[in-house]
Design a protein around this motif. Structure first.
Motif, PDB file in Angstrom:
ATOM      1  N   TYR A 101       1.377   4.096  -3.109  1.00  0.00           N
ATOM      2  CA  TYR A 101       0.931   5.492  -2.995  1.00  0.00           C
ATOM      3  C   TYR A 101       2.022   6.434  -2.524  1.00  0.00           C
ATOM      4  O   TYR A 101       1.738   7.568  -2.145  1.00  0.00           O
ATOM      5  N   LYS A 102       3.273   5.951  -2.546  1.00  0.00           N
ATOM      6  CA  LYS A 102       4.402   6.745  -2.077  1.00  0.00           C
ATOM      7  C   LYS A 102       4.459   8.086  -2.813  1.00  0.00           C
ATOM      8  O   LYS A 102       4.424   8.130  -4.043  1.00  0.00           O
ATOM      9  N   GLY A 103       4.501   9.174  -2.079  1.00  0.00           N
ATOM     10  CA  GLY A 103       4.685  10.489  -2.684  1.00  0.00           C
ATOM     11  C   GLY A 103       3.448  11.045  -3.381  1.00  0.00           C
ATOM     12  O   GLY A 103       3.488  12.127  -3.944  1.00  0.00           O
ATOM     13  N   MET A 104       2.358  10.305  -3.370  1.00  0.00           N
ATOM     14  CA  MET A 104       1.160  10.800  -4.049  1.00  0.00           C
ATOM     15  C   MET A 104       0.308  11.660  -3.124  1.00  0.00           C
ATOM     16  O   MET A 104       0.405  11.564  -1.911  1.00  0.00           O
ATOM     17  N   LYS A 105      -0.534  12.488  -3.766  1.00  0.00           N
ATOM     18  CA  LYS A 105      -1.282  13.459  -2.963  1.00  0.00           C
ATOM     19  C   LYS A 105      -2.545  12.871  -2.348  1.00  0.00           C
ATOM     20  O   LYS A 105      -2.744  12.904  -1.151  1.00  0.00           O
ATOM     21  N   GLU A 131      -7.850   5.871   2.007  1.00  0.00           N
ATOM     22  CA  GLU A 131      -7.708   5.245   3.328  1.00  0.00           C
ATOM     23  C   GLU A 131      -7.475   3.745   3.137  1.00  0.00           C
ATOM     24  O   GLU A 131      -8.085   3.134   2.265  1.00  0.00           O
ATOM     25  N   PRO A 132      -6.598   3.148   3.896  1.00  0.00           N
ATOM     26  CA  PRO A 132      -6.359   1.717   3.725  1.00  0.00           C
ATOM     27  C   PRO A 132      -7.577   0.926   4.181  1.00  0.00           C
ATOM     28  O   PRO A 132      -8.269   1.327   5.116  1.00  0.00           O
ATOM     29  N   VAL A 181      -4.235  10.010  -1.171  1.00  0.00           N
ATOM     30  CA  VAL A 181      -4.069   8.610  -0.803  1.00  0.00           C
ATOM     31  C   VAL A 181      -5.377   8.096  -0.215  1.00  0.00           C
ATOM     32  O   VAL A 181      -5.908   8.697   0.722  1.00  0.00           O
ATOM     33  N   TYR A 237       0.848  -1.200   0.000  1.00  0.00           N
ATOM     34  CA  TYR A 237       0.000   0.000   0.000  1.00  0.00           C
ATOM     35  C   TYR A 237       0.881   1.246   0.000  1.00  0.00           C
ATOM     36  O   TYR A 237       0.687   2.184  -0.771  1.00  0.00           O
ATOM     37  N   PHE A 238       1.916   1.219   0.857  1.00  0.00           N
ATOM     38  CA  PHE A 238       2.816   2.374   0.939  1.00  0.00           C
ATOM     39  C   PHE A 238       3.593   2.520  -0.362  1.00  0.00           C
ATOM     40  O   PHE A 238       3.759   3.620  -0.887  1.00  0.00           O
TER      41      PHE A 238
END
Lengths: 105, 574
Positions: free
Chosen positions: A76-80, A84-85, A82, A72-73
């Motif tokens: 979506y790393k660095g994305m605006k 909710e998990p 995100v 998951y991380f």
């Protein structure tokens, strides 16, 4: 499986205390500083040599959630925006918190 | 200036400069000397015929050829501009024109130039503006201008067509560098504003999940109390123990509750603890800044079984409220902590009269704990653990000695750290009275000498040996003192802290370790003599935790086995 993991430097094998194995992308797993230092070649830990980490303190369901979080991380790393998990469940939330503290992630 | 030591009011800058020994007169003298030297140079330059053109670049430090394209365009351009106008910097534009004219007219000057310039770097040999040169790339002949570009490998210039080609790439580079800089700036701003991009940490997600679903506490399942205590600590460390998450831990049947961070728990929530958990026997509240008189009187009323009460940082509670609280339930208390809070000598007196059954008392970090207060403590006959460390008022040997004489024999734990007025008289009182002492903290007592420590542990037959000894920042402790310590307590010592005992040598520490049989935890931070060998020996003797902050001789080569912890190695920070 294990031999395959040994040769494959791109991924790492995470093993729960009840014997379940999870093959995870190394770059994703290294989100956790604890795992990163375990896999540090300079430390010469058995984990780094065998490319396999055995977690005495995690059951399979918890480790599965942890692996889900790593991906998951990674996704979506660095994305605006995100999302909710959706993988945290009430019965595992506290255990997961406990483990997250250990993994420092 | 002439009156030394007498200064009027100064600005911070003046003060700083004076501290650093920077003096306006010196700077002026240096400037004059430099100017003189320059003058002398130019004079010789203009007097010797035909060599003024060569003298000028000699005095200037800027290279007179266009710089290689490794630099950004802006810098290259400015360097080139300065290359064209370098002499103008010092002596005015007239000289440049003169120089150019001479270069154009006097061809026979060149030989002289070469002779003079042998000592200088390649840059000064590059063709001057206006000269003819060959392009480094296509070998075509062209006239050098201020805008000619240097070739990639640095030798020679490029003709205008070739230069234009590389200009595009350079521009692209600059654009990219600018974009990178902007992103970095945006990221820094976001970090400061605490709005980070990307997913949050798993810990945060779990905490948020738990807080959001706090209404369905049952769904979280039963975890053993040890794990719950650990989770409470994790929340406190994350500073997310607040009114919502508090509900996790207010279990009605529980007898024990320790909240390590109450900063975000409001007064009413603190009160509700007593309402939810009437069975409480042990209550610990740290950073309890929101606790008020009201809370304390409510606790006194609703917690009939309270035995152990620990309150840290309750600044709002008045001494009167404390007095009422202790008058009401003091008789049932066996363990009490009051630290970082308001106190008066009367309050300490109230505690000693209303809480006669206290076995553990912690009065650390109080501002007004002085000799008078200490004298009241003598009446607490059941006391086994006493902590009066870090008082802001002066506590002297005169108060400690009679206190130890009356209650010292029962004490197993004594913490006197951070009371700077204590001397050897205190240690001799400990030697004489404290027969059952197991844990002793003498950190930050600057007046204690090595001989005080030595005589404390020499012939201390009354005492069977300490389990825990802290001697942090006792800078006078030496090898002999450590020898006396291990001769007495070596067989029982499990925790030893000799942090910043700079006098200790490698041999002394190793000798000490050799006589410790049960040591598990060792702090040798800032003992500079400690090296790999010492740490390896400690680990070999069963020590499982070593702190080596500031021990530069402990390296990456230090052999550390499994299951042991070495904290603070310099290599780990890199």
């Amino acid at each position: 499986m294990s031999a395959e993991a040994e040769n494959d430097q791109e991924s790492v094998l995470l093993v729960s205390n009840d014997g379940f194995q999870f093959l995870v992308k190394k770059s994703a797993a290294c989100k956790s500083p604890t795992i990163r230092s375990m896999l540090d070649k300079r430390s010469n830990f058995a984990e780094a040599r065998e490319n396999r980490i055995h977690f005495e303190n995690m059951t399979a369901p918890v480790l599965e959630k942890v692996c889900q979080y790593f991906y998951y991380f990674d996704k979506y790393k660095g994305m605006k925006d995100v999302p909710e998990p959706d993988f945290i469940s009430p019965e595992l939330a506290l255990e997961l918190l406990f483990v997250a503290d250990f993994l420092d992630c | 200036m002439s009156r030394r030591g007498v200064h009027g009011p100064n600005s911070a800058l003046t003060e700083f400069l004076r501290e650093k020994g920077i003096n306006a007169n010196q700077i002026r003298a240096r400037f004059l000397a430099r100017e003189q030297a320059e003058n002398a140079n130019t004079n010789t330059g203009s007097s010797s015929a035909d060599s003024s053109a060569t003298a000028t670049p000699a005095t200037s430090t800027t290279p007179t050829a266009p710089t290689p394209p490794a630099a950004t365009t802006r810098r290259t351009r400015s360097a080139r501009a300065s290359a064209a106008t370098t002499p103008a910097k010092g002596k005015g534009k007239a000289r440049v024109l003169k120089k150019r004219k001479r270069e154009d007219s006097d061809d026979d000057d060149d030989d002289d130039d070469d002779g003079d310039f042998n000592v200088f770097d390649y840059a000064s040999k590059a063709p001057e503006v206006g000269q003819q040169a060959f392009c480094a790339e296509c070998d075509s002949r062209f006239k050098v201008t201020a805008y000619s570009k240097a070739s990639e490998d640095g030798d020679g210039l490029l003709c205008p067509p070739c230069g234009r080609k590389s200009a595009k790439e350079e521009k692209e580079l600059v654009r990219r560098a600018g974009a990178e800089k902007r992103t970095r700036r945006v990221q820094a701003r976001k970090a400061l504003d605490a709005e980070s991009a990307g997913p949050r940490s798993l810990k945060d997600l779990c905490i948020k999940f738990v807080a959001d679903h706090i209404r369905d506490v049952e769904e979280f399942g039963d975890l053993e109390s040890g794990v719950m205590q650990r989770i409470c600590e994790i929340l406190a460390r994350n500073r997310s123990l607040d009114s919502a998450t508090l509900k996790l831990f207010t279990v009605p049947q529980s007898e024990k509750l320790t909240l390590h961070d109450c900063a975000r728990i409001e007064t009413n929530e603190l009160k509700s603890i007593a309402a939810f958990m009437p069975q409480l026997r042990h209550l610990g509240l740290y950073h309890a800044g929101s606790a008020t008189d009201d809370v304390l009187s409510y606790y006194a009323e609703k917690l009939p079984h309270l035995e152990s009460f620990h309150l840290h940082g309750a600044f709002l509670v008045t001494p009167t409220a404390y007095s009422t609280f202790f008058t009401q339930i003091g008789h049932q208390l066996t363990s009490l902590t009051l630290s970082n809070t308001r106190n008066t000598p009367t309050l300490i007196h109230t505690i000693t009269t209303t809480c006669p059954n206290l076995t553990a008392l912690n009065l650390s970090h109080l501002t007004r704990l002085d000799n008078t207060c200490i004298s009241h403590l003598s009446s607490l006959q059941f006391l086994t653990s006493l902590d009066i460390s870090h008082s802001a008022s002066e506590i002297t040997d005169a108060a400690i000695t009679p206190l130890l004489e009356s209650i010292g024999s029962g004490l197993t734990h004594l913490d006197l750290s951070g009371l700077p007025s204590l001397t050897g008289l205190t240690t001799s009182a400990i030697h004489a009275c404290c027969a059952h002492l197991r844990s002793l903290n003498l950190s930050d007592l600057p007046l204690l000498s090595a001989s005080d420590i030595t005589s404390l542990f020499t012939n201390w037959t009354k005492n069977r040996g300490l389990v825990k000894l802290q001697m942090k920042h006792l800078s006078l402790v030496d090898d002999d003192a450590l020898k006396a310590v291990v001769a007495h307590s070596g067989r029982s010592l499990e925790v030893l802290n000799v942090n910043s005992c700079a006098e200790l040598t490698k041999e002394g520490v190793m000798e000490g370790l050799a006589r410790c049989e049960r040591l598990g935890k060792l702090d040798v931070g800032f003992v500079r003599a400690v090296d790999d060998e010492v740490v390896e020996m400690a680990l070999g003797r069963g020590v499982s935790w070593v702190s080596v902050w500031g021990c530069a001789k402990v390296t990456a080569c230090c052999g550390i086995g499994r299951g042991v912890t070495v904290v603070g190695r310099e290599v780990e920070g890199l």
